[in-house]
Design a protein around this motif. Sequence first.
Motif, PDB file in Angstrom:
ATOM      1  N   LEU A 130       0.842  -1.193   0.000  1.00 60.40           N
ATOM      2  CA  LEU A 130       0.000   0.000   0.000  1.00 60.40           C
ATOM      3  C   LEU A 130       0.881   1.248   0.000  1.00 60.40           C
ATOM      4  O   LEU A 130       1.680   1.453   0.911  1.00 60.40           O
ATOM      5  N   CYS A 131       0.736   2.077  -1.023  1.00 64.13           N
ATOM      6  CA  CYS A 131       1.453   3.354  -1.078  1.00 64.13           C
ATOM      7  C   CYS A 131       0.849   4.258  -0.012  1.00 64.13           C
ATOM      8  O   CYS A 131      -0.368   4.450   0.030  1.00 64.13           O
ATOM      9  N   THR A 132       1.692   4.817   0.848  1.00 65.56           N
ATOM     10  CA  THR A 132       1.180   5.636   1.945  1.00 65.56           C
ATOM     11  C   THR A 132       0.762   7.034   1.505  1.00 65.56           C
ATOM     12  O   THR A 132       0.240   7.805   2.313  1.00 65.56           O
ATOM     13  N   HIS A 133       0.968   7.355   0.221  1.00 63.05           N
ATOM     14  CA  HIS A 133       0.540   8.672  -0.272  1.00 63.05           C
ATOM     15  C   HIS A 133      -0.774   8.572  -1.050  1.00 63.05           C
ATOM     16  O   HIS A 133      -1.773   9.187  -0.677  1.00 63.05           O
ATOM     17  N   CYS A 134      -0.781   7.787  -2.123  1.00 55.28           N
ATOM     18  CA  CYS A 134      -1.998   7.680  -2.936  1.00 55.28           C
ATOM     19  C   CYS A 134      -2.948   6.603  -2.425  1.00 55.28           C
ATOM     20  O   CYS A 134      -4.077   6.498  -2.887  1.00 55.28           O
ATOM     21  N   HIS A 135      -2.472   5.777  -1.478  1.00 55.72           N
ATOM     22  CA  HIS A 135      -3.270   4.699  -0.880  1.00 55.72           C
ATOM     23  C   HIS A 135      -3.762   3.687  -1.912  1.00 55.72           C
ATOM     24  O   HIS A 135      -4.835   3.098  -1.760  1.00 55.72           O
ATOM     25  N   GLU A 136      -2.951   3.495  -2.951  1.00 52.91           N
ATOM     26  CA  GLU A 136      -3.253   2.470  -3.946  1.00 52.91           C
ATOM     27  C   GLU A 136      -2.391   1.238  -3.668  1.00 52.91           C
ATOM     28  O   GLU A 136      -1.247   1.344  -3.227  1.00 52.91           O
ATOM     29  N   VAL A 183      16.110   8.778  -0.355  1.00 53.89           N
ATOM     30  CA  VAL A 183      15.383   7.625  -0.884  1.00 53.89           C
ATOM     31  C   VAL A 183      16.235   6.388  -0.629  1.00 53.89           C
ATOM     32  O   VAL A 183      17.355   6.285  -1.138  1.00 53.89           O
ATOM     33  N   SER A 184      15.739   5.480   0.187  1.00 52.45           N
ATOM     34  CA  SER A 184      16.486   4.263   0.491  1.00 52.45           C
ATOM     35  C   SER A 184      16.429   3.290  -0.681  1.00 52.45           C
ATOM     36  O   SER A 184      15.428   3.232  -1.409  1.00 52.45           O
ATOM     37  N   MET A 185      17.488   2.536  -0.834  1.00 51.40           N
ATOM     38  CA  MET A 185      17.539   1.543  -1.911  1.00 51.40           C
ATOM     39  C   MET A 185      16.534   0.421  -1.651  1.00 51.40           C
ATOM     40  O   MET A 185      16.393  -0.060  -0.521  1.00 51.40           O
ATOM     41  N   ARG A 186      15.829   0.005  -2.674  1.00 45.82           N
ATOM     42  CA  ARG A 186      14.888  -1.103  -2.545  1.00 45.82           C
ATOM     43  C   ARG A 186      15.636  -2.433  -2.553  1.00 45.82           C
ATOM     44  O   ARG A 186      16.725  -2.548  -3.110  1.00 45.82           O
ATOM     45  N   ARG A 187      15.042  -3.459  -1.931  1.00 38.96           N
ATOM     46  CA  ARG A 187      15.663  -4.784  -1.942  1.00 38.96           C
ATOM     47  C   ARG A 187      15.791  -5.299  -3.372  1.00 38.96           C
ATOM     48  O   ARG A 187      16.769  -5.965  -3.723  1.00 38.96           O
ATOM     49  N   GLU A 225       7.764  -3.428  -5.243  1.00 37.08           N
ATOM     50  CA  GLU A 225       8.273  -2.998  -3.942  1.00 37.08           C
ATOM     51  C   GLU A 225       8.231  -1.471  -3.849  1.00 37.08           C
ATOM     52  O   GLU A 225       8.572  -0.782  -4.808  1.00 37.08           O
ATOM     53  N   ARG A 226       7.805  -0.956  -2.711  1.00 38.07           N
ATOM     54  CA  ARG A 226       7.717   0.488  -2.540  1.00 38.07           C
ATOM     55  C   ARG A 226       9.079   1.096  -2.222  1.00 38.07           C
ATOM     56  O   ARG A 226      10.010   0.399  -1.837  1.00 38.07           O
ATOM     57  N   TYR A 227       9.170   2.410  -2.401  1.00 28.66           N
ATOM     58  CA  TYR A 227      10.376   3.156  -2.062  1.00 28.66           C
ATOM     59  C   TYR A 227      10.215   3.733  -0.655  1.00 28.66           C
ATOM     60  O   TYR A 227       9.200   4.353  -0.350  1.00 28.66           O
ATOM     61  N   ARG A 228      11.227   3.552   0.171  1.00 30.62           N
ATOM     62  CA  ARG A 228      11.226   4.130   1.512  1.00 30.62           C
ATOM     63  C   ARG A 228      11.883   5.502   1.417  1.00 30.62           C
ATOM     64  O   ARG A 228      13.074   5.600   1.114  1.00 30.62           O
ATOM     65  N   VAL A 229      11.118   6.549   1.640  1.00 29.96           N
ATOM     66  CA  VAL A 229      11.644   7.906   1.480  1.00 29.96           C
ATOM     67  C   VAL A 229      11.508   8.688   2.784  1.00 29.96           C
ATOM     68  O   VAL A 229      10.608   8.431   3.592  1.00 29.96           O
ATOM     69  N   THR A 230      12.424   9.626   2.966  1.00 31.52           N
ATOM     70  CA  THR A 230      12.355  10.556   4.094  1.00 31.52           C
ATOM     71  C   THR A 230      12.056  11.934   3.533  1.00 31.52           C
ATOM     72  O   THR A 230      12.760  12.406   2.632  1.00 31.52           O
ATOM     73  N   VAL A 281      11.105  16.218   3.835  1.00 37.39           N
ATOM     74  CA  VAL A 281      11.761  17.369   4.454  1.00 37.39           C
ATOM     75  C   VAL A 281      11.275  17.615   5.876  1.00 37.39           C
ATOM     76  O   VAL A 281      11.969  18.259   6.674  1.00 37.39           O
ATOM     77  N   ASP A 282      10.085  17.134   6.222  1.00 36.75           N
ATOM     78  CA  ASP A 282       9.569  17.316   7.583  1.00 36.75           C
ATOM     79  C   ASP A 282       9.890  16.116   8.468  1.00 36.75           C
ATOM     80  O   ASP A 282       9.289  15.916   9.523  1.00 36.75           O
ATOM     81  N   ASP A 283      10.860  15.273   8.000  1.00 36.01           N
ATOM     82  CA  ASP A 283      11.352  14.100   8.739  1.00 36.01           C
ATOM     83  C   ASP A 283      10.353  12.939   8.776  1.00 36.01           C
ATOM     84  O   ASP A 283      10.586  11.951   9.469  1.00 36.01           O
ATOM     85  N   ARG A 284       9.268  13.036   8.045  1.00 37.93           N
ATOM     86  CA  ARG A 284       8.330  11.915   7.970  1.00 37.93           C
ATOM     87  C   ARG A 284       8.886  10.849   7.038  1.00 37.93           C
ATOM     88  O   ARG A 284       9.485  11.164   6.004  1.00 37.93           O
ATOM     89  N   ALA A 285       8.673   9.592   7.408  1.00 32.92           N
ATOM     90  CA  ALA A 285       9.084   8.477   6.557  1.00 32.92           C
ATOM     91  C   ALA A 285       7.856   7.934   5.851  1.00 32.92           C
ATOM     92  O   ALA A 285       6.804   7.731   6.473  1.00 32.92           O
ATOM     93  N   GLU A 286       7.954   7.743   4.560  1.00 31.99           N
ATOM     94  CA  GLU A 286       6.834   7.234   3.773  1.00 31.99           C
ATOM     95  C   GLU A 286       7.302   6.050   2.923  1.00 31.99           C
ATOM     96  O   GLU A 286       8.497   5.918   2.614  1.00 31.99           O
ATOM     97  N   LYS A 287       6.355   5.197   2.563  1.00 28.68           N
ATOM     98  CA  LYS A 287       6.626   4.095   1.643  1.00 28.68           C
ATOM     99  C   LYS A 287       5.771   4.330   0.405  1.00 28.68           C
ATOM    100  O   LYS A 287       4.551   4.152   0.448  1.00 28.68           O
ATOM    101  N   LEU A 288       6.417   4.758  -0.678  1.00 29.09           N
ATOM    102  CA  LEU A 288       5.705   5.244  -1.851  1.00 29.09           C
ATOM    103  C   LEU A 288       5.868   4.336  -3.062  1.00 29.09           C
ATOM    104  O   LEU A 288       6.902   3.685  -3.235  1.00 29.09           O
ATOM    105  N   CYS A 289       4.850   4.338  -3.898  1.00 29.31           N
ATOM    106  CA  CYS A 289       4.942   3.668  -5.183  1.00 29.31           C
ATOM    107  C   CYS A 289       5.873   4.501  -6.073  1.00 29.31           C
ATOM    108  O   CYS A 289       6.234   5.625  -5.730  1.00 29.31           O
ATOM    109  N   GLU A 290       6.248   3.953  -7.215  1.00 25.21           N
ATOM    110  CA  GLU A 290       7.211   4.651  -8.061  1.00 25.21           C
ATOM    111  C   GLU A 290       6.684   5.999  -8.542  1.00 25.21           C
ATOM    112  O   GLU A 290       7.423   6.997  -8.568  1.00 25.21           O
TER     113      GLU A 290
END
Length: 220
Positions: free
Chosen positions: A119-125, A161-165, A130-135, A137-146
């Motif tokens: 589940l993409c934590t932004h668009c909720h689709e 943007v953290s490297m995906r497995r 595999e999602r991208y783990r991003v940080t 500017v407000d220090d929030r961590a999100e798991k986003l689709c491409e």
Amino acid sequence: MGVADETQRGCDGCDRSVAVADLTTVSMPDGTLVACCPRCTPHARAAAKRAAELDTTKGTCDGCRTTVAESDLEDVVLTDGAVVSLCGSCREDRPGRSRTPSSGVADTETTEIARRKSLCTHCHEWVDEERYRVTLVDDRAEKLCETCKETAVETGIVVDVSMRRTDARDILGVDEGASTAAIRSAFQTQIKNAHPDRPTGTREAFRLVTEAYDRLRSSQ
């Protein structure tokens, strides 16, 4: 017959022969000890620090209820619509796998996982990749689709943007489900080829190989 020079040893990073007295031992979070020359020591320490930081991010598996690295957890959707976060072991031993009891008739539990989605934590689709783990500017961590990741980068709200497995496996050339030993062996081969002091290496290649190893090792 030649006599081995015990005052010289190969660096575990660049493989150059240097004086033993000039080598520094760096301990990696998994207990591995590497001996590095003065040039490679900062890289090894940085890799060890990054791996240790990754190990501090923990989560609880909804299946076995054990605490594991957050990177090893994956959201899955059950046929009843419930969403659970499972570790690698629970995903392999999940309900719904076809079984053949003593009667010889295959049986499937009613709690079968319908699909492995994220589940993409932004668009909720729900997405298959595999999602991208991003940080942000407000220090929030999100798991986003491409798509959402690319949009966030373009708007300048992404700090890291953290490297995906998936990408890490491609860099090291290992398959999904590779053992810790296989990952370490691939890393040792790739890191020597990627070292900046070698004709085949560059600083960027060295960074990518190190990051890929950290990413996969943290999910073991």
